[in-house]
Motif scaffolding. Structure first.
Motif, PDB file in Angstrom:
ATOM      1  N   ARG A  60       0.787  -1.196   0.045  1.00 21.24           N
ATOM      2  CA  ARG A  60       0.010  -0.034  -0.008  1.00 21.24           C
ATOM      3  C   ARG A  60       0.841   1.282   0.092  1.00 21.24           C
ATOM      4  O   ARG A  60       0.404   2.404  -0.709  1.00 21.24           O
ATOM      5  CB  ARG A  60      -0.891  -0.008   1.170  1.00 21.24           C
ATOM      6  N   GLU A 106      -5.620  -8.033  -2.963  1.00 21.79           N
ATOM      7  CA  GLU A 106      -5.021  -6.772  -2.352  1.00 21.79           C
ATOM      8  C   GLU A 106      -4.508  -6.214  -3.812  1.00 21.79           C
ATOM      9  O   GLU A 106      -4.470  -5.025  -4.215  1.00 21.79           O
ATOM     10  CB  GLU A 106      -3.878  -7.197  -1.567  1.00 21.79           C
ATOM     11  N   THR A 110      -7.937  -4.279  -4.764  1.00 20.92           N
ATOM     12  CA  THR A 110      -7.725  -3.226  -3.752  1.00 20.92           C
ATOM     13  C   THR A 110      -6.681  -2.011  -4.362  1.00 20.92           C
ATOM     14  O   THR A 110      -6.923  -1.022  -4.247  1.00 20.92           O
ATOM     15  CB  THR A 110      -7.206  -3.759  -2.435  1.00 20.92           C
TER      16      THR A 110
END
Length: 253
Positions: A60, A106, A110
């Motif tokens: 992230r 992810e 995401t």
């Protein structure tokens, strides 16, 4: 002097992503792209005269940094975001571990959400912009060899539609492209397409008469961001040579 349009492509170091980077450069875009492999990324950057930003979509902090660096290099403007970065996991659902499913979501969903959210803020200020999500024919009709991957790509289609709805009042378009087995491409590598296509009748070309090429996907992306596609938003475009329509999808066996 006209300012060239700008684009950020995630997962642009090989396969479909690389083809998109090269096509956009040919169309006159100023392009930044991400990827995990530094050697391949630098090679593409030199060949395509684009900016490579090393970033793992599963990280992230790395995706936040990549967007910041891309915008700095692109001069603070973003006309096109292509969410192409993805990973696959081969195996039945009953033996897919939580960790694999979490990583798939992810990277495949995401990360696309985060990049799109950041791009949305820039495009809203500009009152224009386009987001293209590279999904999969498996998002429409699941690939039994890649079930968890198919599920993440199906979720990406819904995300595309919702970003299209939110973006419409602000001049922002969002569409999804669903390639079938494409070479070079990640899905084709995972399912053995590249190895078996020449010698196995199960992997015969779709009714279109030939196998999918990464350049086909790049051409569609280039059209989606063109003025000719100005009304196109919230669409899911399958690019499989009519394979699914005749139950001849190469990865269904």
């Amino acid at each position: 002097m006209t300012t060239p349009p700008t684009a950020l492509v995630t997962g642009g170091t090989s396969g479909i992503g690389r083809a998109i980077v090269e096509r956009l450069r040919a169309e006159g875009f100023r392009v930044a792209f991400t990827g995990r492999n530094n050697e391949r990324g630098l090679a593409v950057a030199v060949g395509a005269e684009a900016a490579f930003i090393r970033a793992d979509s599963a990280d992230r902090a790395a995706t936040d940094r990549a967007m910041y660096e891309a915008l700095a290099w692109l001069g603070g403007r973003l006309d096109l975001l292509v969410n192409n970065a993805a990973i696959v996991y081969e195996g039945p659902l009953e033996t897919t571990p939580d960790s694999a499913l979490q990583e798939l979501f992810e990277v495949n969903l995401t990360a696309a959400f985060r990049y799109s959210r950041a791009a949305f803020a820039i495009m809203r200020e500009q009152r224009s912009g386009s987001i293209v999500n590279i999904a999969s024919d498996g998002a429409i009709r699941g690939i039994h060899k890649l079930p968890a991957y198919s599920a993440t790509k199906a979720a990406l289609l819904t995300l595309s539609e919702l970003y299209a709805a939110e973006g419409a009042p602000h001049g922002i378009r969002c569409n999804a492209v669903c390639p079938g087995a494409t070479h070079p491409g990640m899905q084709s590598t995972a399912t053995g397409f590249a190895h078996h296509a020449e010698n196995d009748s199960r992997w015969a070309p779709a009714p279109s008469g030939r196998h999918g090429q990464a350049s086909d996907v790049a051409a569609l992306v280039a059209w989606l961001v063109s003025a000719e596609a100005a009304r196109m938003s919230g669409a899911t475009l399958r690019l499989d040579g009519a394979a699914a329509a005749t139950m001849r999808g190469e990865t269904r066996e």
